[in-house]
Design a protein around this motif. Sequence first.
Motif, PDB file in Angstrom:
ATOM      1  N   UNK A   1       0.899  -1.297  -0.235  1.00 25.67           N
ATOM      2  CA  UNK A   1       0.232  -0.040   0.304  1.00 25.67           C
ATOM      3  C   UNK A   1       0.793   1.406   0.194  1.00 25.67           C
ATOM      4  N   UNK A   2       1.924   1.344   1.066  1.00 25.61           N
ATOM      5  CA  UNK A   2       3.009   2.794   0.612  1.00 25.61           C
ATOM      6  C   UNK A   2       3.408   2.581  -0.088  1.00 25.61           C
TER       7      UNK A   2
ATOM      8  N   UNK B   1       4.055   6.395  -5.116  1.00 27.09           N
ATOM      9  CA  UNK B   1       3.455   7.009  -7.184  1.00 27.09           C
ATOM     10  C   UNK B   1       2.376   7.280  -7.366  1.00 27.09           C
ATOM     11  N   UNK B   2       1.182   7.153  -6.713  1.00 27.19           N
ATOM     12  CA  UNK B   2       0.191   8.574  -6.597  1.00 27.19           C
ATOM     13  C   UNK B   2      -0.013   9.284  -6.539  1.00 27.19           C
TER      14      UNK B   2
ATOM     15  N   UNK C   1      -4.096  13.160   2.718  1.00 30.54           N
ATOM     16  CA  UNK C   1      -5.364  12.508   3.550  1.00 30.54           C
ATOM     17  C   UNK C   1      -4.936  11.328   3.634  1.00 30.54           C
ATOM     18  N   UNK C   2      -5.597  10.395   2.323  1.00 30.78           N
ATOM     19  CA  UNK C   2      -4.601   8.866   2.205  1.00 30.78           C
ATOM     20  C   UNK C   2      -3.643   7.989   2.890  1.00 30.78           C
TER      21      UNK C   2
ATOM     22  N   UNK D   1      -3.356   5.745   6.557  1.00 26.96           N
ATOM     23  CA  UNK D   1      -2.924   4.586   6.126  1.00 26.96           C
ATOM     24  C   UNK D   1      -1.422   4.418   7.576  1.00 26.96           C
ATOM     25  N   UNK D   2      -0.815   6.105   7.994  1.00 32.02           N
ATOM     26  CA  UNK D   2       0.182   5.594   8.868  1.00 32.02           C
ATOM     27  C   UNK D   2      -1.128   5.767  10.027  1.00 32.02           C
TER      28      UNK D   2
END
Length: 455
Positions: free
Chosen positions: A165-166, A171-172, A183-184, A188-189
Amino acid sequence: MAPSGEAITHLLGEVGWQPEQLARRLNECAERHGRSERLHLKTPYKWKKGDVPRSPWPSLTMALLSEQLQRTITLDELGWPDDGFEALPASAGLELPWSPAGALQAAEVVNESEGMMHRRMFLTLLGSALTSPAHEWLITPPSRAAASTTGRPLSPEVVDHLDAVTASLRRMDDHLGSGQTLGLVRQHLSTVVGVLRDRRYADSVGRRLHATAGELLRLAGWLSFDNGHHSQAQRFWIAGLYQAHAAGDRGLGANILGFMSCQAKDLGQLRQSITLAETARASYPATSPKVSTILDLRAAEAYANNRSVTDTRRALDSAFDRLTDTRPDHGDPDWSYWVNEAQAHAQAGYCYVKLEDWSRAREHLRAALRLQSNEYTREGALRNALLATTYVQQAQPDLDKALALGDQAVQTLTGQVTSARCIKHVRNLVGALGPYRRTPAVRAFCQDAKDLIAT
């Protein structure tokens, strides 16, 4: 306590500013601290007559004058009431033990919800306060075991999924920019921090989790910096150093210092930028050519901003040499994926722009654009804006080429990605075109760029 009009008049005299200068500096200060409010240039004249400014200007004025005069200025000294803001240095709450427990607490502190922080203002670290966390990280002995003995057991495969996911978020960011990705990353953090806090795992898994949290904090800091929120970036990066220490990952820590160096030059802290870059290089055991290339490029940028031609060229030569070194058997860290020949040329081009060596800058920036796989990215916009600037600044300006490249940058930043850092380079391009505003094509470009720059 002196009447407020007398106090601000006296302090402005001491610092040598007119009210308009104070307003400009306060607007810059507000932007640096992630505030959206802006002052009219004439407003401080009202303060000299005794008017009390609205929030957040009392706290910002107090912070700005304290910074300029190198002593603490209080609201009481200004004769202004408390405006409800708590002004704190960006390192507040991060004076913690260099241990796994301290690292976990640091991540929790900096990732607290924005609702809890709306009355708190973090002030950007400058001077020796910028390099202090780097020094502490460098000299602190290795961390104790990172295992956890409470909660349900956690398998290494879960960390694989978290790391995947990281990698996607990294890459996003390349394609969407900072405004739409932070925000994403924070969400995830929060997941990774929850796993660190609540699950049971062996030392090897714990170190991997801390490395994952550290990379997310590095990425969150980069996204904040790219969006112009300097104090927030510093908080994420300091917390990231705690994670790197808990993970025993010198490469991750050195990479964070490289980003801190990059920010320091943007803040005008040129000596600190060099110190951070060289600390990063000295702390890394050079086990990955890609990571070494990154650190050399950061050093080159720091020296270029300090107009040190010899040191800049030496660092660039080292970067290009390391880039062709044999890849290690254990591979390079995934976060180093972005370093390639195109990126090395782009950063070399940036360095030569800073050194005002327009022909060398153009050579490297052209190579970067030729080698890149997708021009509609943040890096593509940055390279176009810088290359356009070289065509304006050369002895015989080529406005047609400059405007074509500038248009490409504006289109990308308007419709594809968001990046305050890249917009700043478009603003610089518009400034360089100032002497040619009577040319219809230049006037049209500046008008097209106006809305973008206003953001």
